[in-house]
Structures are given as structure tokens and as C-alpha cells.
Design a protein around this motif. Structure first.
Motif, PDB file in Angstrom:
ATOM      1  N   PHE A  16     -49.530   0.601 -40.099  1.00  0.00           N
ATOM      2  CA  PHE A  16     -50.880   1.138 -40.274  1.00  0.00           C
ATOM      3  C   PHE A  16     -51.830   0.640 -39.187  1.00  0.00           C
ATOM      4  CE2 PHE A  16     -51.204   2.457 -45.052  1.00  0.00           C
ATOM      5  CZ  PHE A  16     -50.774   3.728 -44.714  1.00  0.00           C
ATOM      6  N   LYS A  17     -51.491  -0.468 -38.539  1.00  0.00           N
ATOM      7  CA  LYS A  17     -52.396  -0.978 -37.511  1.00  0.00           C
ATOM      8  C   LYS A  17     -52.474  -0.033 -36.313  1.00  0.00           C
ATOM      9  CE  LYS A  17     -49.011  -4.016 -35.206  1.00  0.00           C
ATOM     10  NZ  LYS A  17     -48.653  -5.424 -34.977  1.00  0.00           N
ATOM     11  N   LEU A  18     -51.517   0.884 -36.214  1.00  0.00           N
ATOM     12  CA  LEU A  18     -51.534   1.844 -35.116  1.00  0.00           C
ATOM     13  C   LEU A  18     -52.723   2.795 -35.181  1.00  0.00           C
ATOM     14  CD1 LEU A  18     -47.737   2.774 -34.841  1.00  0.00           C
ATOM     15  CD2 LEU A  18     -49.018   1.068 -33.540  1.00  0.00           C
ATOM     16  N   VAL A  19     -53.294   2.996 -36.368  1.00  0.00           N
ATOM     17  CA  VAL A  19     -54.446   3.890 -36.471  1.00  0.00           C
ATOM     18  C   VAL A  19     -55.764   3.161 -36.211  1.00  0.00           C
ATOM     19  CG1 VAL A  19     -53.271   5.421 -38.086  1.00  0.00           C
ATOM     20  CG2 VAL A  19     -54.737   3.605 -38.977  1.00  0.00           C
ATOM     21  N   GLY A  20     -55.723   1.837 -36.079  1.00  0.00           N
ATOM     22  CA  GLY A  20     -56.930   1.076 -35.782  1.00  0.00           C
ATOM     23  C   GLY A  20     -57.620   0.563 -37.036  1.00  0.00           C
ATOM     24  N   GLU A  21     -58.403  -0.488 -36.859  1.00  0.00           N
ATOM     25  CA  GLU A  21     -59.079  -1.137 -37.981  1.00  0.00           C
ATOM     26  C   GLU A  21     -60.072  -0.213 -38.674  1.00  0.00           C
ATOM     27  OE1 GLU A  21     -58.839  -4.322 -39.375  1.00  0.00           O
ATOM     28  OE2 GLU A  21     -56.971  -4.383 -38.241  1.00  0.00           O
ATOM     29  N   ARG A  22     -60.718   0.672 -37.940  1.00  0.00           N
ATOM     30  CA  ARG A  22     -61.750   1.529 -38.535  1.00  0.00           C
ATOM     31  C   ARG A  22     -61.159   2.634 -39.398  1.00  0.00           C
ATOM     32  NH1 ARG A  22     -65.707   3.744 -34.139  1.00  0.00           N
ATOM     33  NH2 ARG A  22     -66.596   4.644 -36.036  1.00  0.00           N
ATOM     34  N   ARG A  23     -59.941   3.060 -39.076  1.00  0.00           N
ATOM     35  CA  ARG A  23     -59.360   4.199 -39.790  1.00  0.00           C
ATOM     36  C   ARG A  23     -58.449   3.799 -40.936  1.00  0.00           C
ATOM     37  NH1 ARG A  23     -58.776   6.417 -34.404  1.00  0.00           N
ATOM     38  NH2 ARG A  23     -60.257   8.114 -34.087  1.00  0.00           N
ATOM     39  N   ARG A  24     -57.793   2.654 -40.828  1.00  0.00           N
ATOM     40  CA  ARG A  24     -56.832   2.300 -41.868  1.00  0.00           C
ATOM     41  C   ARG A  24     -57.561   1.923 -43.154  1.00  0.00           C
ATOM     42  NH1 ARG A  24     -53.322  -2.904 -40.498  1.00  0.00           N
ATOM     43  NH2 ARG A  24     -52.475  -2.306 -42.535  1.00  0.00           N
ATOM     44  N   PRO A  25     -56.943   2.133 -44.307  1.00  0.00           N
ATOM     45  CA  PRO A  25     -57.567   1.743 -45.583  1.00  0.00           C
ATOM     46  C   PRO A  25     -57.727   0.221 -45.641  1.00  0.00           C
ATOM     47  CG  PRO A  25     -55.656   3.171 -45.928  1.00  0.00           C
ATOM     48  CD  PRO A  25     -55.628   2.753 -44.490  1.00  0.00           C
ATOM     49  N   PRO A  26     -58.635  -0.274 -46.498  1.00  0.00           N
ATOM     50  CA  PRO A  26     -58.729  -1.729 -46.690  1.00  0.00           C
ATOM     51  C   PRO A  26     -57.349  -2.287 -47.024  1.00  0.00           C
ATOM     52  CG  PRO A  26     -60.524  -0.619 -47.814  1.00  0.00           C
ATOM     53  CD  PRO A  26     -59.585   0.458 -47.328  1.00  0.00           C
ATOM     54  N   TYR A  27     -57.018  -3.424 -46.434  1.00  0.00           N
ATOM     55  CA  TYR A  27     -55.633  -3.889 -46.567  1.00  0.00           C
ATOM     56  C   TYR A  27     -55.477  -5.392 -46.721  1.00  0.00           C
ATOM     57  CZ  TYR A  27     -56.017  -5.209 -41.620  1.00  0.00           C
ATOM     58  OH  TYR A  27     -56.406  -5.779 -40.438  1.00  0.00           O
ATOM     59  N   ARG A  28     -56.505  -6.179 -46.482  1.00  0.00           N
ATOM     60  CA  ARG A  28     -56.346  -7.621 -46.626  1.00  0.00           C
ATOM     61  C   ARG A  28     -57.561  -8.196 -47.343  1.00  0.00           C
ATOM     62  NH1 ARG A  28     -56.884  -9.574 -40.285  1.00  0.00           N
ATOM     63  NH2 ARG A  28     -58.884  -8.555 -39.904  1.00  0.00           N
ATOM     64  N   TRP A  29     -57.272  -9.188 -48.193  1.00  0.00           N
ATOM     65  CA  TRP A  29     -58.309  -9.746 -49.044  1.00  0.00           C
ATOM     66  C   TRP A  29     -58.140 -11.252 -49.183  1.00  0.00           C
ATOM     67  CZ3 TRP A  29     -55.588  -5.337 -50.013  1.00  0.00           C
ATOM     68  CH2 TRP A  29     -56.320  -4.144 -50.175  1.00  0.00           C
ATOM     69  N   PHE A  30     -59.258 -11.924 -49.246  1.00  0.00           N
ATOM     70  CA  PHE A  30     -59.323 -13.319 -49.668  1.00  0.00           C
ATOM     71  C   PHE A  30     -59.710 -13.273 -51.132  1.00  0.00           C
ATOM     72  CE2 PHE A  30     -61.894 -17.090 -50.541  1.00  0.00           C
ATOM     73  CZ  PHE A  30     -61.091 -18.116 -50.059  1.00  0.00           C
ATOM     74  N   VAL A  31     -58.848 -13.760 -52.014  1.00  0.00           N
ATOM     75  CA  VAL A  31     -59.083 -13.602 -53.451  1.00  0.00           C
ATOM     76  C   VAL A  31     -59.155 -14.966 -54.137  1.00  0.00           C
ATOM     77  CG1 VAL A  31     -58.147 -11.277 -53.698  1.00  0.00           C
ATOM     78  CG2 VAL A  31     -56.593 -13.194 -53.764  1.00  0.00           C
ATOM     79  N   MET A  32     -60.142 -15.098 -54.995  1.00  0.00           N
ATOM     80  CA  MET A  32     -60.321 -16.331 -55.755  1.00  0.00           C
ATOM     81  C   MET A  32     -60.661 -15.958 -57.190  1.00  0.00           C
ATOM     82  SD  MET A  32     -62.804 -19.609 -54.960  1.00  0.00           S
ATOM     83  CE  MET A  32     -64.321 -18.667 -55.056  1.00  0.00           C
ATOM     84  N   GLY A  33     -60.078 -16.639 -58.151  1.00  0.00           N
ATOM     85  CA  GLY A  33     -60.355 -16.318 -59.542  1.00  0.00           C
ATOM     86  C   GLY A  33     -60.071 -17.481 -60.458  1.00  0.00           C
ATOM     87  N   PRO A  34     -60.773 -17.537 -61.590  1.00  0.00           N
ATOM     88  CA  PRO A  34     -60.553 -18.606 -62.560  1.00  0.00           C
ATOM     89  C   PRO A  34     -59.353 -18.313 -63.450  1.00  0.00           C
ATOM     90  CG  PRO A  34     -62.252 -17.140 -63.359  1.00  0.00           C
ATOM     91  CD  PRO A  34     -61.860 -16.639 -61.997  1.00  0.00           C
ATOM     92  N   ALA A  35     -59.021 -19.254 -64.288  1.00  0.00           N
ATOM     93  CA  ALA A  35     -57.956 -19.051 -65.273  1.00  0.00           C
ATOM     94  C   ALA A  35     -58.253 -17.826 -66.122  1.00  0.00           C
ATOM     95  CB  ALA A  35     -57.833 -20.285 -66.165  1.00  0.00           C
ATOM     96  N   ARG A  36     -57.195 -17.060 -66.434  1.00  0.00           N
ATOM     97  CA  ARG A  36     -57.240 -15.864 -67.277  1.00  0.00           C
ATOM     98  C   ARG A  36     -57.764 -14.625 -66.542  1.00  0.00           C
ATOM     99  NH1 ARG A  36     -56.642 -16.391 -72.692  1.00  0.00           N
ATOM    100  NH2 ARG A  36     -58.196 -14.792 -73.177  1.00  0.00           N
ATOM    101  N   SER A  37     -58.146 -14.769 -65.289  1.00  0.00           N
ATOM    102  CA  SER A  37     -58.457 -13.582 -64.490  1.00  0.00           C
ATOM    103  C   SER A  37     -57.162 -13.106 -63.840  1.00  0.00           C
ATOM    104  CB  SER A  37     -59.516 -13.908 -63.434  1.00  0.00           C
ATOM    105  OG  SER A  37     -59.009 -14.856 -62.497  1.00  0.00           O
ATOM    106  N   GLY A  38     -57.226 -12.021 -63.089  1.00  0.00           N
ATOM    107  CA  GLY A  38     -56.020 -11.553 -62.422  1.00  0.00           C
ATOM    108  C   GLY A  38     -56.104 -10.088 -62.066  1.00  0.00           C
TER     109      GLY A  38
END
Length: 200
Positions: A16-38
Motif C-alpha cells: 500500500f505504500k506504493l500509493v503514497g501516504e496521502r492516498r493510502r487508508p489509515p494504517y498505523r496507530w499508537f494505542v493505549m487503553g486501561p484494563a477491560r478496554s480493547g
């Protein structure tokens, strides 16, 4: 933060990186959550695969192969929130009378990375405070399926993607063109949403 972001060697083939950062769908995340989330049970969009690297805390995963009936994993009337799903549905799928493949069950610990193949149902429950990085991608291994889903879910992007493939990965462009020649019959098998999703 992105200056310190490095994709593990096993997951470098990200088409997907071949289409460039502006065109590709969101693909990477920094995720943080407490117990019982998910993350409630889902299949990642556009037939992408994903990896999830855990930095802190512990996560519980349940994964089911493609072909496991949705109506049995997500019956009507059951909350889709991760903690409810793990309490009400997950135990049924581990019983001896469960008629389908039993889940791949994982307790993920800090420093471990979980790989989620394309098309696999998965749910994630944070057992305590967690911090993770997750990334969706397309490799040669899931290219054909991802191409079909992208043509259906993101047709404008698929045009740009094909042009880039012709320039940089002609062997995959040939596969895409062969799939296109099959017409709507090939694309009708697409069932994943084109919306963004992440495995938290």
C-alpha cells in the motif's frame, strides 16, 4: 514520534505504500487503553494483514480463521464491546461441542508482537493498562485478496495503485490485471469494509 518508528524486518513488504501516504487508508496507530478496554471482534478492512507490538501491559487475543460463520461469532443481541464479547461468546467457542475451528488464544506480553493474517476474525482485551503499536499492511502473500477488496471498497485508490504497480512491481500488476479481466464475479467475493480499523 514517526522519526523513531521502524517496521520490523518481517513486515517490510508493504504494498500500500506504493500509493503514497496521502492516498493510502489509515494504517498505523499508537494505542493505549486501561484494563477491560480493547477491540471487539472484527476482520481488518481491505483484506489487510496486521502486526501489533506490545510495549507495556498484557493483552488477551482470540483469533478465528476465515470461514468461521459471522452469525455464530457475533450473534444478534450480544454487545460487541470486547469485555462483553469475551465474557459471553468466547467461552462457547472453546467448548468441545463448538462446531467450528477453536480460537487461537494468546496472552501477549511486553516485547511480543502478534501477527494477524488477512481475513481472520479477532478480538482483543486489555488485561491491564497497555501501550502498543499496530500496523495494517498488504504483502505479496495477501495481494490478490487485497486487490479485490480495494477495487470494490476504494476504486479510485485502486487506479493509482495499479499505475504504481506497473512501474515498480510489474509481476503484481499482471496479477491485478488478470483479476480485473474476471470482472465483477471476482470482486463480488469481497466482504470486508473499506473503513479504518485497528487491533488495539
Amino acid at each position: 514520534m514517526t522519526d523513531h518508528y521502524k517496521v520490523p524486518d518481517l513486515f517490510q513488504d508493504d504494498l500500500f505504500k506504493l500509493v503514497g501516504e496521502r492516498r493510502r487508508p489509515p494504517y498505523r496507530w499508537f494505542v493505549m487503553g486501561p484494563a477491560r478496554s480493547g477491540s471487539g471482534l472484527h476482520v481488518d478492512p481491505l483484506s489487510t494483514s496486521a502486526w501489533n507490538a506490545l510495549l507495556f501491559g498484557h493483552k488477551r487475543w482470540a483469533l478465528y480463521p476465515p470461514g468461521t460463520p459471522r452469525e455464530h461469532l457475533l450473534p444478534k443481541g450480544v454487545e460487541r464491546e470486547a469485555v462483553s464479547w469475551f465474557s459471553n461468546i468466547y467461552p462457547k467457542t472453546t467448548q468441545v461441542d463448538w462446531p467450528y475451528a477453536r480460537p487461537v488464544s494468546i496472552i501477549q506480553r511486553p516485547g511480543e508482537t502478534v501477527y494477524v493474517p488477512n481475513g481472520w476474525w479477532h478480538a482483543v482485551l486489555n488485561l491491564n493498562l497497555t501501550i502498543a503499536v499496530t500496523h495494517n499492511y498488504v504483502s505479496r502473500a495477501n495481494f490478490s485478496s487485497a486487490w479485490r477488496h480495494t477495487c470494490k471498497g476504494r476504486p479510485k485508490m485502486s487506479v493509482k495503485w495499479l499505475a504504481a504497480l506497473r512501474q515498480q512491481r510489474p509481476e503484481l500488476a499482471a496479477i491485478a490485471e488478470a483479476i480485473e479481466k474476471q470482472g465483477d464475479k471476482a470482486l463480488s467475493h469481497s466482504s470486508s469494509s473499506s473503513s479504518s480499523s485497528s487491533s488495539s
